[in-house]
Design a protein around this motif. Structure first.
Motif, PDB file in Angstrom:
ATOM      1  N   ASN A  87     -13.472  10.591 -68.644  1.00  0.00           N
ATOM      2  CA  ASN A  87     -14.479  10.969 -67.663  1.00  0.00           C
ATOM      3  C   ASN A  87     -15.055  12.335 -68.026  1.00  0.00           C
ATOM      4  O   ASN A  87     -14.305  13.287 -68.253  1.00  0.00           O
ATOM      5  N   GLY A  88     -16.392  12.411 -68.060  1.00  0.00           N
ATOM      6  CA  GLY A  88     -17.044  13.648 -68.470  1.00  0.00           C
ATOM      7  C   GLY A  88     -16.694  14.843 -67.627  1.00  0.00           C
ATOM      8  O   GLY A  88     -16.879  15.991 -68.038  1.00  0.00           O
ATOM      9  N   SER A  89     -16.167  14.620 -66.439  1.00  0.00           N
ATOM     10  CA  SER A  89     -15.784  15.715 -65.539  1.00  0.00           C
ATOM     11  C   SER A  89     -14.469  16.377 -65.941  1.00  0.00           C
ATOM     12  O   SER A  89     -14.048  17.336 -65.302  1.00  0.00           O
ATOM     13  N   GLY A  90     -13.802  15.857 -66.997  1.00  0.00           N
ATOM     14  CA  GLY A  90     -12.612  16.531 -67.506  1.00  0.00           C
ATOM     15  C   GLY A  90     -11.305  15.822 -67.243  1.00  0.00           C
ATOM     16  O   GLY A  90     -10.270  16.464 -67.062  1.00  0.00           O
ATOM     17  N   SER A  91     -11.327  14.497 -67.256  1.00  0.00           N
ATOM     18  CA  SER A  91     -10.111  13.751 -66.985  1.00  0.00           C
ATOM     19  C   SER A  91     -10.128  12.414 -67.713  1.00  0.00           C
ATOM     20  O   SER A  91     -11.154  11.995 -68.257  1.00  0.00           O
ATOM     21  N   VAL A  92      -8.967  11.758 -67.699  1.00  0.00           N
ATOM     22  CA  VAL A  92      -8.834  10.398 -68.211  1.00  0.00           C
ATOM     23  C   VAL A  92      -8.272   9.536 -67.092  1.00  0.00           C
ATOM     24  O   VAL A  92      -7.230   9.860 -66.503  1.00  0.00           O
ATOM     25  N   SER A  93      -8.961   8.439 -66.783  1.00  0.00           N
ATOM     26  CA  SER A  93      -8.458   7.483 -65.799  1.00  0.00           C
ATOM     27  C   SER A  93      -7.589   6.449 -66.494  1.00  0.00           C
ATOM     28  O   SER A  93      -7.959   5.923 -67.548  1.00  0.00           O
ATOM     29  N   VAL A  94      -6.436   6.168 -65.903  1.00  0.00           N
ATOM     30  CA  VAL A  94      -5.559   5.098 -66.378  1.00  0.00           C
ATOM     31  C   VAL A  94      -5.733   3.930 -65.417  1.00  0.00           C
ATOM     32  O   VAL A  94      -5.451   4.057 -64.223  1.00  0.00           O
TER      33      VAL A  94
END
Length: 299
Positions: A225-232
């Motif tokens: 996610n461009g906002s600075g995270s990874v979704s699992v």
């Protein structure tokens, strides 16, 4: 060379960082003797593992790079604003998405020449991804919020499939029936049924969802996610089960062959985050070049 290297094209540096995934250190930096250009996009690992194929958007070229010697062996003109490149499962052709010309080029790996040009129905095709059986090629069209479904043997687009908005990365299920598509403006991952040629569901993810990689067993989908995270995402439940903080503007991720670690390029942090997939947490950030586009690991 590292036993399981991760390759990271650095857009503004004109280099490719080679990360040793055993030590999580940069082992080498490739630049093709200064010939890779100043705006690198996607890198693809050739089926033999000893060649990289690098999209040089500045010079409008696809370069074949010998990894051992760091030498450009061949180049071919691929037109304005090319970005995505993919190899067919049988190794018989490369596909290049050319945003600026609304087309896909099919390149013969033997001659390294453009053999076929396929006009897309949508605008600004970015990512090119072959289905596991090689029959289909999907393009994510960021200019028209849809996907082109291309019949590879017929060399023509047979459908445009509407999605939620601004599609980016694509991942296929093993059986090729489902495509997962990151939607940057919708903050979701769309599920697309290729037989029905329609979007059947959307899974909420983080803000500005961009890159995707699917685990080997298909149970977990990782979305940057461009906002600075990874979704699992649990693909069976079709829901986000964890969100992992990484660097700024993460892009296209990759998994190690055993699935134990996930690598994510942080475009605005000039780093690559290393995620322990079992613990679902970031364990390290590795400095690389300027504006890394993504990570590629042979699986």
């Amino acid at each position: 060379m590292p036993e399981v290297p991760a390759y990271v094209p650095n857009q503004r540096s004109g280099t490719v960082s080679v990360i040793d995934t055993a030590t999580d250190q940069v082992a080498r930096t490739l630049d093709g003797d200064g010939g890779l250009g100043g705006r690198l996009q996607q890198v693809m690992i050739g089926s033999g593992g000893d060649r990289l194929y690098v999209v040089d958007a500045q010079a409008h070229r696809l370069h074949e790079l010998d990894v051992a010697s760091d030498r450009i062996l061949r180049s071919v003109d691929i037109g304005e604003n090319a970005e995505g490149v993919a190899e067919s499962p049988d190794g018989r052709r490369f596909a290049v998405c050319v945003e600026g010309q609304n087309e896909v080029m099919l390149i013969d790996p033997e001659t390294f020449e453009v053999g076929t040009r396929i006009q897309t129905r949508g605008r600004a095709p970015e990512h090119c991804v072959f289905s596991p059986d090689g029959r289909w090629l999907l393009t994510s069209n960021e200019g028209s919020d849809d996907l082109d479904l291309i019949d590879v043997e017929a060399a023509e687009s047979v459908a445009a499939i509407a999605v939620s908005g601004h599609p980016r990365g694509i991942a296929f299920s093993d059986d090729g029936r489902i495509a997962y598509v990151a939607q940057e403006s919708a903050n979701t991952v769309d599920i697309v049924d290729l037989q029905a040629r329609t979007r059947t569901a959307s899974i909420p993810a983080g803000e500005r969802t961009a890159g995707l990689v699917l685990s080997e067993d298909g149970s977990r989908l990782y979305a940057s996610n461009g906002s600075g995270s990874v979704s699992v995402i649990d693909t069976q439940a079709r829901e986000e089960v964890a969100r992992i903080q990484v660097g700024q503007r993460p892009w296209n991720p990759a998994l190690t062959p055993d699935g134990g670690k996930l690598y994510v390029a942080n475009g605005r942090s000039n780093s690559v985050s290393v995620i322990d997939t079992g613990r679902m947490e970031e364990i390290r950030q590795i400095p690389v070049g300027e504006m890394p586009w993504g990570v590629v690991i042979a699986r």
